[in-house]
Design an enzyme around this catalytic site. Structure first.
Site, PDB file in Angstrom:
ATOM      1  N   LEU A   1      51.731 -41.256  81.598  1.00 38.62           N
ATOM      2  CA  LEU A   1      51.939 -42.234  80.715  1.00 38.62           C
ATOM      3  C   LEU A   1      51.026 -43.630  81.287  1.00 38.62           C
ATOM      4  O   LEU A   1      50.956 -43.525  82.382  1.00 38.62           O
ATOM      5  CB  LEU A   1      53.518 -42.721  80.776  1.00 38.62           C
ATOM      6  CG  LEU A   1      54.094 -41.528  80.056  1.00 38.62           C
ATOM      7  CD1 LEU A   1      55.595 -41.893  80.071  1.00 38.62           C
ATOM      8  CD2 LEU A   1      53.820 -41.363  78.455  1.00 38.62           C
TER       9      LEU A   1
ATOM     10  N   GLY B   1      49.788 -48.547  77.476  1.00 37.19           N
ATOM     11  CA  GLY B   1      49.777 -48.404  75.954  1.00 37.19           C
ATOM     12  C   GLY B   1      51.198 -47.571  75.536  1.00 37.19           C
ATOM     13  O   GLY B   1      51.681 -47.961  74.554  1.00 37.19           O
ATOM     14  N   HIS B   2      51.414 -46.540  76.007  1.00 39.20           N
ATOM     15  CA  HIS B   2      52.543 -45.841  75.882  1.00 39.20           C
ATOM     16  C   HIS B   2      53.961 -46.876  76.006  1.00 39.20           C
ATOM     17  O   HIS B   2      54.861 -46.637  74.993  1.00 39.20           O
ATOM     18  CB  HIS B   2      52.887 -44.845  76.889  1.00 39.20           C
ATOM     19  CG  HIS B   2      51.937 -43.659  76.656  1.00 39.20           C
ATOM     20  ND1 HIS B   2      50.774 -43.254  77.674  1.00 39.20           N
ATOM     21  CD2 HIS B   2      51.718 -42.682  75.611  1.00 39.20           C
ATOM     22  CE1 HIS B   2      50.302 -42.219  77.363  1.00 39.20           C
ATOM     23  NE2 HIS B   2      50.461 -41.862  76.202  1.00 39.20           N
TER      24      HIS B   2
ATOM     25  N   LYS C   1      45.802 -46.931  68.047  1.00 40.98           N
ATOM     26  CA  LYS C   1      44.546 -46.299  69.022  1.00 40.98           C
ATOM     27  C   LYS C   1      44.251 -45.076  68.221  1.00 40.98           C
ATOM     28  O   LYS C   1      43.053 -44.788  68.194  1.00 40.98           O
ATOM     29  CB  LYS C   1      45.040 -46.001  70.464  1.00 40.98           C
ATOM     30  CG  LYS C   1      44.354 -44.835  71.372  1.00 40.98           C
ATOM     31  CD  LYS C   1      43.001 -45.915  71.834  1.00 40.98           C
ATOM     32  CE  LYS C   1      42.315 -44.719  72.587  1.00 40.98           C
ATOM     33  NZ  LYS C   1      42.722 -43.363  72.542  1.00 40.98           N
TER      34      LYS C   1
ATOM     35  N   GLN D   1      45.395 -40.438  62.956  1.00 40.73           N
ATOM     36  CA  GLN D   1      46.809 -39.937  63.278  1.00 40.73           C
ATOM     37  C   GLN D   1      47.939 -40.757  62.512  1.00 40.73           C
ATOM     38  O   GLN D   1      48.918 -40.143  61.804  1.00 40.73           O
ATOM     39  CB  GLN D   1      47.009 -39.828  64.651  1.00 40.73           C
ATOM     40  CG  GLN D   1      48.382 -39.453  64.887  1.00 40.73           C
ATOM     41  CD  GLN D   1      48.377 -39.099  66.405  1.00 40.73           C
ATOM     42  OE1 GLN D   1      48.044 -37.853  66.683  1.00 40.73           O
ATOM     43  NE2 GLN D   1      49.072 -39.707  67.431  1.00 40.73           N
TER      44      GLN D   1
ATOM     45  N   SER E   1      43.817 -44.797  77.923  1.00 37.44           N
ATOM     46  CA  SER E   1      43.944 -43.575  77.386  1.00 37.44           C
ATOM     47  C   SER E   1      44.255 -42.724  78.692  1.00 37.44           C
ATOM     48  O   SER E   1      43.852 -42.703  79.700  1.00 37.44           O
ATOM     49  CB  SER E   1      42.706 -43.058  76.483  1.00 37.44           C
ATOM     50  OG  SER E   1      42.625 -41.598  76.529  1.00 37.44           O
ATOM     51  N   SER E   2      45.076 -41.685  78.604  1.00 34.39           N
ATOM     52  CA  SER E   2      45.102 -40.611  79.360  1.00 34.39           C
ATOM     53  C   SER E   2      44.068 -40.007  79.957  1.00 34.39           C
ATOM     54  O   SER E   2      43.814 -39.706  81.254  1.00 34.39           O
ATOM     55  CB  SER E   2      46.214 -39.650  79.191  1.00 34.39           C
ATOM     56  OG  SER E   2      47.513 -39.966  78.567  1.00 34.39           O
TER      57      SER E   2
HETATM   58  P1  AMP Z   1      49.060 -39.482  73.654  1.00 32.85           P
HETATM   59  O1  AMP Z   1      50.071 -39.258  74.991  1.00 32.85           O
HETATM   60  O2  AMP Z   1      47.851 -39.793  74.036  1.00 32.85           O
HETATM   61  O3  AMP Z   1      49.227 -38.316  72.404  1.00 32.85           O
HETATM   62  O4  AMP Z   1      49.609 -40.751  72.930  1.00 32.85           O
HETATM   63  C1  AMP Z   1      50.895 -40.845  72.677  1.00 32.85           C
HETATM   64  C2  AMP Z   1      51.177 -42.100  71.560  1.00 32.85           C
HETATM   65  O5  AMP Z   1      50.772 -43.327  72.315  1.00 32.85           O
HETATM   66  C3  AMP Z   1      50.271 -41.959  70.286  1.00 32.85           C
HETATM   67  O6  AMP Z   1      51.045 -42.519  69.179  1.00 32.85           O
HETATM   68  C4  AMP Z   1      48.986 -42.757  70.635  1.00 32.85           C
HETATM   69  O7  AMP Z   1      48.472 -43.361  69.476  1.00 32.85           O
HETATM   70  C5  AMP Z   1      49.765 -43.892  71.523  1.00 32.85           C
HETATM   71  N1  AMP Z   1      48.528 -44.670  72.422  1.00 32.85           N
HETATM   72  C6  AMP Z   1      47.609 -44.003  73.218  1.00 32.85           C
HETATM   73  N2  AMP Z   1      46.970 -44.711  73.952  1.00 32.85           N
HETATM   74  C7  AMP Z   1      47.312 -46.108  73.505  1.00 32.85           C
HETATM   75  C8  AMP Z   1      47.062 -47.335  73.641  1.00 32.85           C
HETATM   76  N3  AMP Z   1      46.106 -47.584  74.672  1.00 32.85           N
HETATM   77  N4  AMP Z   1      47.683 -48.463  73.068  1.00 32.85           N
HETATM   78  C9  AMP Z   1      48.640 -48.128  72.217  1.00 32.85           C
HETATM   79  N5  AMP Z   1      49.165 -46.821  71.978  1.00 32.85           N
HETATM   80  C10 AMP Z   1      48.750 -45.813  72.661  1.00 32.85           C
END
Ligand code: AMP
Length: 288
Positions: free
Chosen positions: A29, A32-33, A146, A150, A182-183
């Site tokens: 995490l 952003g998360h 982001k 999706q 981003s992760s």
């Molecule tokens: P992930 O863990 O990458 O699958 O992302 C989980 C959720 O977090 C998804 O709804 C992504 O769109 C959102 N997310 C990922 N990166 C960001 C970011 N930089 N800012 C806002 N939301 C994000």
């Protein structure tokens, strides 16, 4: 904070929580998360977060095995953020032996952009999110702008399957130099990391040219192509200027505005970013 592993447990724990907003994640995490967790808390009694690296949304040769994971750190962040319920399933909790139902999202929405390049990706996303929603039964699903395609696809799934959940979209959180969090940014070498903000800078130029009156989509695409080409660490895979609802590529940007999205390869990291160019009299489609 309650932590569930098995489906039955998450159901029971959810029962006493009042209205719930769910933030699905793949873990590792970042802020952003956590911004989505904040947003989730604003309108609901409780926040649930799932941490699950979903195998069905990865294609052959993609980074399923190497996807970064740090569950202890994630749980610490979620506890600090005041999350009420975390679901950390095993693959067999989400897809038990004998499970055979998959959600397939057909048509032009998934044929383009990420869907066009990652066959089956959005079927995996739609399937896992449908299972998460079924197990947790939240009132709201909170996701990030982001991942713009999706958002469009999941809105379609929720509508098509008559899933009674509100879809809430949070804005993209960025590093101070503009790189979208981003992760997968952990894959970047220091040199690639230093070059990667070119993506955001190119999109900012697009926003500026649009604000100054430019409406020709190809001019805006070219701006991104030449911006990204100013450095040699990463290469642009695609840039799209599309209708924000249908995702059809545009020649000219009309009253509906446009979604400008891109993917670029920086070494092992495949980076995504986007901006929404607002239409006439419409605010961008994110909640702040
Ligand atoms: P992930 O863990 O990458 O699958 O992302 C989980 C959720 O977090 C998804 O709804 C992504 O769109 C959102 N997310 C990922 N990166 C960001 C970011 N930089 N800012 C806002 N939301 C994000």
């Amino acid at each position: 904070m309650q932590v569930a592993h098995r489906r039955e447990d998450v159901r029971v724990m959810r029962a006493g929580l009042g209205t719930v907003a769910l933030v699905p994640t793949m873990g590792f995490l970042h802020d952003g998360h956590l911004s989505l967790v904040e947003l989730a808390r604003r309108h609901h009694d409780a926040v649930a977060v799932s941490v699950f690296v979903n195998p069905t949304q990865f294609g052959p040769g993609e980074d399923l095995d190497s996807y970064p994971r740090d569950l202890d750190h994630d749980l610490g962040l979620l506890e600090q953020a005041g999350v009420d319920l975390v679901w950390v399933p095993e693959v067999a909790d989400v897809y038990p032996v004998g499970s055979s139902t998959r959600v397939r999202v057909e048509g032009p929405l998934t044929a383009v952009l990420e869907g066009g390049r990652r066959p089956g990706h959005f079927d995996g996303v739609a399937t896992v999110v449908t299972i998460l929603l079924g197990a947790i039964r939240p009132d709201a699903l909170v996701i990030g702008a982001k991942d713009a395609q999706q958002v469009v696809v999941l809105r379609q799934v929720v509508r098509d399957l008559a899933i009674g959940v509100q879809v809430v979209v949070g804005p993209t959180w960025r590093e101070p130099d503009g790189l979208a969090m981003s992760s997968r940014n952990v894959y970047l070498t220091p040199v690639q990391r230093a070059a990667a903000p070119v993506l955001r800078r190119s999109l900012t130029e697009v926003e500026q040219r649009y604000a100054a009156g430019e409406r020709d989509a190809e001019t805006l695409r070219s701006l991104v192509r030449s911006g990204v080409a100013t450095q040699s660490e990463g290469s642009l895979e695609y840039v799209s200027v599309a209708d924000p609802v249908t995702l059809a590529e545009l020649d000219r940007i009309g009253p509906a505005g446009a979604l400008v999205s891109l993917a670029a390869d920086f070494g092992r990291a495949r980076l995504l970013d986007n901006v929404t160019l607002p239409g006439a009299g419409r605010a961008p489609a994110t909640v702040r």
